[in-house]
Design an enzyme around this catalytic site. Structure first.
Site, PDB file in Angstrom:
ATOM      1  N   GLN A 107      40.750  36.232  46.959  1.00  0.00           N
ATOM      2  CA  GLN A 107      39.724  36.613  45.978  1.00  0.00           C
ATOM      3  C   GLN A 107      38.761  37.605  46.605  1.00  0.00           C
ATOM      4  OE1 GLN A 107      38.264  32.794  43.821  1.00  0.00           O
ATOM      5  NE2 GLN A 107      39.240  32.094  45.698  1.00  0.00           N
ATOM      6  N   VAL A 109      36.973  40.801  48.294  1.00  0.00           N
ATOM      7  CA  VAL A 109      37.001  42.221  47.970  1.00  0.00           C
ATOM      8  C   VAL A 109      36.573  43.053  49.181  1.00  0.00           C
ATOM      9  CG1 VAL A 109      36.552  41.819  45.505  1.00  0.00           C
ATOM     10  CG2 VAL A 109      34.617  42.162  47.055  1.00  0.00           C
ATOM     11  N   HIS A 143      40.738  40.008  42.965  1.00  0.00           N
ATOM     12  CA  HIS A 143      39.481  40.531  42.402  1.00  0.00           C
ATOM     13  C   HIS A 143      39.185  41.961  42.832  1.00  0.00           C
ATOM     14  CE1 HIS A 143      38.048  36.090  41.753  1.00  0.00           C
ATOM     15  NE2 HIS A 143      38.897  36.500  40.830  1.00  0.00           N
ATOM     16  N   GLY A 218      38.063  28.455  52.273  1.00  0.00           N
ATOM     17  CA  GLY A 218      36.825  29.196  52.044  1.00  0.00           C
ATOM     18  C   GLY A 218      36.535  29.566  50.610  1.00  0.00           C
ATOM     19  N   SER A 220      35.064  28.028  46.752  1.00  0.00           N
ATOM     20  CA  SER A 220      34.454  26.931  46.014  1.00  0.00           C
ATOM     21  C   SER A 220      35.388  26.436  44.916  1.00  0.00           C
ATOM     22  CB  SER A 220      33.124  27.384  45.402  1.00  0.00           C
ATOM     23  OG  SER A 220      33.344  28.479  44.541  1.00  0.00           O
ATOM     24  N   ASN A 244      37.507  23.828  54.354  1.00  0.00           N
ATOM     25  CA  ASN A 244      36.203  24.184  53.790  1.00  0.00           C
ATOM     26  C   ASN A 244      35.155  23.253  54.403  1.00  0.00           C
ATOM     27  OD1 ASN A 244      33.941  24.586  51.911  1.00  0.00           O
ATOM     28  ND2 ASN A 244      35.453  25.520  50.554  1.00  0.00           N
ATOM     29  N   PRO A 245      33.985  23.753  54.744  1.00  0.00           N
ATOM     30  CA  PRO A 245      32.953  22.838  55.258  1.00  0.00           C
ATOM     31  C   PRO A 245      32.504  21.819  54.218  1.00  0.00           C
ATOM     32  CG  PRO A 245      32.334  25.143  55.628  1.00  0.00           C
ATOM     33  CD  PRO A 245      33.543  25.154  54.740  1.00  0.00           C
TER      34      PRO A 245
HETATM   35  C1  BJW Z   1      33.281  28.385  54.239  1.00  0.00           C
HETATM   36  C2  BJW Z   1      32.556  28.825  55.303  1.00  0.00           C
HETATM   37  C3  BJW Z   1      33.251  28.987  56.488  1.00  0.00           C
HETATM   38  C4  BJW Z   1      31.216  28.715  53.676  1.00  0.00           C
HETATM   39  N1  BJW Z   1      34.557  28.703  56.538  1.00  0.00           N
HETATM   40  N2  BJW Z   1      34.575  28.109  54.316  1.00  0.00           N
HETATM   41  C5  BJW Z   1      34.445  28.075  31.993  1.00  0.00           C
HETATM   42  C6  BJW Z   1      35.508  27.419  32.575  1.00  0.00           C
HETATM   43  C7  BJW Z   1      36.515  28.129  33.205  1.00  0.00           C
HETATM   44  C8  BJW Z   1      36.458  29.508  33.258  1.00  0.00           C
HETATM   45  C9  BJW Z   1      35.399  30.166  32.693  1.00  0.00           C
HETATM   46  C10 BJW Z   1      34.424  29.460  32.059  1.00  0.00           C
HETATM   47  N3  BJW Z   1      33.492  30.346  31.608  1.00  0.00           N
HETATM   48  C11 BJW Z   1      33.877  31.595  31.960  1.00  0.00           C
HETATM   49  C12 BJW Z   1      35.035  31.502  32.600  1.00  0.00           C
HETATM   50  C13 BJW Z   1      35.804  32.608  33.173  1.00  0.00           C
HETATM   51  C14 BJW Z   1      35.223  33.104  34.477  1.00  0.00           C
HETATM   52  C15 BJW Z   1      34.942  31.919  35.392  1.00  0.00           C
HETATM   53  O1  BJW Z   1      35.794  31.395  36.072  1.00  0.00           O
HETATM   54  N4  BJW Z   1      33.681  31.481  35.452  1.00  0.00           N
HETATM   55  C16 BJW Z   1      33.311  30.291  36.229  1.00  0.00           C
HETATM   56  C17 BJW Z   1      32.243  30.669  37.263  1.00  0.00           C
HETATM   57  C18 BJW Z   1      32.859  29.216  35.292  1.00  0.00           C
HETATM   58  N5  BJW Z   1      36.256  33.941  35.035  1.00  0.00           N
HETATM   59  C19 BJW Z   1      36.349  35.222  34.703  1.00  0.00           C
HETATM   60  O2  BJW Z   1      35.556  35.774  33.970  1.00  0.00           O
HETATM   61  C20 BJW Z   1      37.536  35.958  35.289  1.00  0.00           C
HETATM   62  N6  BJW Z   1      38.230  36.622  34.250  1.00  0.00           N
HETATM   63  C21 BJW Z   1      38.837  35.967  33.272  1.00  0.00           C
HETATM   64  O3  BJW Z   1      38.850  34.750  33.224  1.00  0.00           O
HETATM   65  O4  BJW Z   1      39.433  36.772  32.338  1.00  0.00           O
HETATM   66  C22 BJW Z   1      39.871  36.167  31.134  1.00  0.00           C
HETATM   67  C23 BJW Z   1      38.671  36.071  30.221  1.00  0.00           C
HETATM   68  C24 BJW Z   1      38.248  37.201  29.591  1.00  0.00           C
HETATM   69  C25 BJW Z   1      37.150  37.131  28.755  1.00  0.00           C
HETATM   70  C26 BJW Z   1      36.439  35.933  28.597  1.00  0.00           C
HETATM   71  C27 BJW Z   1      36.865  34.804  29.287  1.00  0.00           C
HETATM   72  C28 BJW Z   1      37.993  34.878  30.099  1.00  0.00           C
HETATM   73  C29 BJW Z   1      37.060  37.009  36.273  1.00  0.00           C
HETATM   74  C30 BJW Z   1      36.375  36.422  37.454  1.00  0.00           C
HETATM   75  C31 BJW Z   1      35.830  37.544  38.331  1.00  0.00           C
HETATM   76  C32 BJW Z   1      35.060  37.017  39.525  1.00  0.00           C
HETATM   77  N7  BJW Z   1      34.362  38.112  40.134  1.00  0.00           N
HETATM   78  C33 BJW Z   1      33.614  37.853  41.362  1.00  0.00           C
HETATM   79  C34 BJW Z   1      32.865  39.138  41.772  1.00  0.00           C
HETATM   80  C35 BJW Z   1      33.836  40.142  42.397  1.00  0.00           C
HETATM   81  C36 BJW Z   1      33.170  41.457  42.657  1.00  0.00           C
HETATM   82  C37 BJW Z   1      32.034  41.395  43.643  1.00  0.00           C
HETATM   83  O5  BJW Z   1      32.207  40.906  44.782  1.00  0.00           O
HETATM   84  O6  BJW Z   1      30.976  41.858  43.295  1.00  0.00           O
HETATM   85  O7  BJW Z   1      34.513  37.419  42.393  1.00  0.00           O
HETATM   86  S1  BJW Z   1      32.450  36.493  41.211  1.00  0.00           S
HETATM   87  C38 BJW Z   1      32.746  35.866  42.840  1.00  0.00           C
HETATM   88  O8  BJW Z   1      33.358  34.555  42.717  1.00  0.00           O
HETATM   89  C39 BJW Z   1      33.803  36.787  43.477  1.00  0.00           C
HETATM   90  C40 BJW Z   1      34.663  35.789  44.177  1.00  0.00           C
HETATM   91  O9  BJW Z   1      35.942  36.337  44.447  1.00  0.00           O
HETATM   92  C41 BJW Z   1      34.687  34.624  43.227  1.00  0.00           C
HETATM   93  C42 BJW Z   1      35.045  33.321  43.878  1.00  0.00           C
HETATM   94  O10 BJW Z   1      34.081  32.932  44.807  1.00  0.00           O
HETATM   95  P1  BJW Z   1      34.503  32.259  46.176  1.00  0.00           P
HETATM   96  O11 BJW Z   1      35.304  33.202  46.968  1.00  0.00           O
HETATM   97  O12 BJW Z   1      35.082  30.931  45.911  1.00  0.00           O
HETATM   98  O13 BJW Z   1      33.072  32.139  46.929  1.00  0.00           O
HETATM   99  P2  BJW Z   1      31.959  31.003  46.742  1.00  0.00           P
HETATM  100  O14 BJW Z   1      30.690  31.562  47.262  1.00  0.00           O
HETATM  101  O15 BJW Z   1      31.943  30.452  45.376  1.00  0.00           O
HETATM  102  O16 BJW Z   1      32.437  29.829  47.701  1.00  0.00           O
HETATM  103  C43 BJW Z   1      32.441  30.003  49.123  1.00  0.00           C
HETATM  104  C44 BJW Z   1      33.070  28.769  49.740  1.00  0.00           C
HETATM  105  O17 BJW Z   1      33.202  29.009  51.130  1.00  0.00           O
HETATM  106  C45 BJW Z   1      32.234  27.505  49.582  1.00  0.00           C
HETATM  107  O18 BJW Z   1      33.071  26.456  49.116  1.00  0.00           O
HETATM  108  C46 BJW Z   1      31.735  27.208  50.985  1.00  0.00           C
HETATM  109  O19 BJW Z   1      31.634  25.809  51.258  1.00  0.00           O
HETATM  110  C47 BJW Z   1      32.805  27.842  51.825  1.00  0.00           C
HETATM  111  N8  BJW Z   1      32.380  28.272  53.148  1.00  0.00           N
HETATM  112  N9  BJW Z   1      31.231  28.987  54.866  1.00  0.00           N
HETATM  113  C48 BJW Z   1      35.159  28.248  55.404  1.00  0.00           C
HETATM  114  N10 BJW Z   1      32.609  29.405  57.611  1.00  0.00           N
END
Ligand code: BJW
Ligand code: ZN
Length: 276
Positions: A107, A109, A143, A218, A220, A244-245
């Site tokens: 995921q 970028v 992403h 890594g 959530s 994951n921590p």
């Molecule tokens: C460590 C550590 C260490 C710390 N070692 N680990 C309701 C239910 C389900 C879905 C939806 C909903 N409402 C809306 C939606 C859809 C939405 C979604 O999922 N929203 C949820 C938040 C509820 N999804 C979308 O919109 C996606 N598109 C889609 O569904 O299209 C169809 C659709 C169209 C129209 C309407 C509805 C649906 C697109 C999602 C795009 C996400 N974009 C981002 C930004 C990218 C660009 C940028 O960087 O600016 O992507 S948001 C952000 O979150 C980024 C990430 O890739 C993504 C995931 O985050 P990630 O990587 O998990 O990071 P964190 O911070 O969340 O977690 C970090 C983890 O690391 C933690 O667990 C820590 O504990 C751990 N950690 N230190 C190991 N040292």
């Protein structure tokens, strides 16, 4: 018990399952880059604690205020360009080079997984063959990539400095424009409410469904559809291993869940887990 913190022997057991698996998918999230200095999104000090995603990471925000969105992305680009792969990225790159049946679904970028291949090459040139660049098709970026831009109209992508802020006093003039059609460029990332690239997503789910192990590190596991990738492995009868921590919604379904930083745990887990 699924999801419990595991004793040291459990790490060896998980490594054995990876070694013996036919087909391995690794799903990564922002936590894997945390030890490189890239902020995560949803941690206490993450980006979404300081910035509103609705104002910066949606197509509506870009239509409303392309200058403001670009300012934020330029800052993030500069920050990411100063970061280097950590031991977690390097362990994954090594593993992918050894295991032809493995694929990385990320995921992230920030491009650090790709950079890890180049770093490997400069650190440890193998005796008989050059380390290839990130093998084509082995890293699926769900992403997009922060270091690439895409025309908001014609879809042309640009990798280079042409997407740097244009000089000019007027704020609007500083938004980069497409070299082909002159329309606004945007960061080539997937914002909330936008579809992921269909071919990339299909491939990720296909590989996950066939894989005997999905190693999730890594993330959530809150953002869909990415968070559903390990569920495809589970539905196919495979095993999920989580690093994951903190606990995540995926933890109860994980056969092994290791609490700790991926920069330490991934090298331990993947070291030697190379022969299927
Ligand atoms: C460590 C550590 C260490 C710390 N070692 N680990 C309701 C239910 C389900 C879905 C939806 C909903 N409402 C809306 C939606 C859809 C939405 C979604 O999922 N929203 C949820 C938040 C509820 N999804 C979308 O919109 C996606 N598109 C889609 O569904 O299209 C169809 C659709 C169209 C129209 C309407 C509805 C649906 C697109 C999602 C795009 C996400 N974009 C981002 C930004 C990218 C660009 C940028 O960087 O600016 O992507 S948001 C952000 O979150 C980024 C990430 O890739 C993504 C995931 O985050 P990630 O990587 O998990 O990071 P964190 O911070 O969340 O977690 C970090 C983890 O690391 C933690 O667990 C820590 O504990 C751990 N950690 N230190 C190991 N040292
Ligand atoms: Zn264009």
């Amino acid at each position: 018990m699924a999801g419990a913190i595991r004793a040291p022997g459990e790490l060896a057991a998980a490594r054995r399952r990876i070694t013996e698996a036919r087909g391995v998918v690794i799903l990564t999230g922002a936590g894997v880059s945390a030890e490189s200095g890239v902020p995560t999104f949803r941690d206490r000090t993450g980006l979404w604690a300081r910035f509103d995603p609705q104002e910066l990471a949606t197509p509506e925000a870009f239509r409303r205020d392309p200058e403001g969105v670009w300012e934020w992305y330029h800052l993030r680009r500069q920050a990411v360009l100063a970061c280097r792969p950590n031991p977690g990225h390097l362990a994954i790159a090594r593993f992918l080079l050894e295991r032809r049946d493995a694929v990385l679904v990320t995921q992230n970028v920030d491009g650090l997984h790709q950079l890890a291949f180049e770093t490997l090459g400069s650190l440890e040139p193998p005796p008989d063959r050059p380390v290839p660049p990130a093998p084509a098709g082995r890293i699926l970026e769900l992403h997009g990539n922060l270091l690439r831009s895409r025309c908001a109209e014609c879809g042309r992508t640009e990798d280079d400095a042409s997407s740097e802020p244009r000089p000019g006093g007027d704020r609007r003039e500083r938004v980069p424009r497409c070299g082909r059609c002159g329309s606004l460029l945007r960061p080539d990332v997937v914002w909330f409410g936008e579809m992921l690239d269909a071919a990339t997503l299909d491939e990720a789910f296909r590989r996950a469904a066939e894989a005997e192990v999905c190693l999730v590190a890594g993330t959530s596991a809150l953002v869909h559809p990415a968070a559903s990738v390990p569920l495809a492995t589970l539905r196919g009868g495979g095993l999920v291993i989580e690093v994951n921590p903190r606990e995540t919604p995926l933890t109860p379904s994980a056969g092994f869940s290791f609490r700790g930083p991926s920069g330490r745990l991934l090298p331990e887990l993947l070291r030697g887990a190379t022969a299927p």
